[in-house]
Scaffold this motif. Structure first.
Motif, short mmCIF file in Angstrom:
data_model
loop_
_atom_site.label_atom_id
_atom_site.label_comp_id
_atom_site.label_asym_id
_atom_site.label_seq_id
_atom_site.Cartn_x
_atom_site.Cartn_y
_atom_site.Cartn_z
N ILE A 46 2.31 7.40 -13.41
CA ILE A 46 1.43 7.20 -12.25
C ILE A 46 0.10 7.88 -12.53
CG2 ILE A 46 1.22 7.53 -9.77
CD1 ILE A 46 3.83 6.30 -9.90
N GLU A 50 -3.54 8.77 -7.95
CA GLU A 50 -2.80 7.85 -7.08
C GLU A 50 -1.77 8.62 -6.23
OE1 GLU A 50 -2.77 4.50 -6.60
OE2 GLU A 50 -4.33 4.00 -8.05
N ASP A 51 -1.54 8.13 -5.03
CA ASP A 51 -0.45 8.62 -4.18
C ASP A 51 0.85 8.00 -4.70
OD1 ASP A 51 1.38 7.84 -1.72
OD2 ASP A 51 0.28 9.66 -1.19
N PHE A 55 1.88 4.07 -4.47
CA PHE A 55 1.88 3.34 -5.74
C PHE A 55 3.23 2.64 -5.94
CE2 PHE A 55 2.59 2.87 -10.26
CZ PHE A 55 1.39 2.35 -10.71
#
Length: 78
Positions: A46, A50-51, A55
């Motif tokens: 990831i 990004e969360d 995601f």
């Protein structure tokens, strides 16, 4: 990039279909069939900005025939 492991429990008889759908999205680094409570194990990288929950929800969790998931966050590789 942050590695995260996601386990998938699939509806009976749908594991290969789910695995193909996950693989087709080209966002997992590795994908394995497993024994035990879950059917598949994926390693996903990831992006740092990004969360993780968003995601995964937007990129994997909408695949049909997934009945449950378990996400394991990682902190340090040895």
């Amino acid at each position: 990039m942050r590695p995260v492991f996601v386990q998938f429990r699939c509806e009976p008889g749908k594991t290969y279909e789910v695995a193909d759908a996950i693989y087709d999205r080209e966002i997992v680094s590795e994908l394995y069939s497993t024994s035990g409570d879950y059917d598949l194990l994926a390693k996903v990288y990831i992006p740092e900005d990004e969360d993780v929950g968003r995601f995964l929800s937007e990129n994997l969790f909408d695949i049909p025939h997934i009945s449950r998931t378990l996400t394991t966050m990682t902190f340090r590789a040895f």
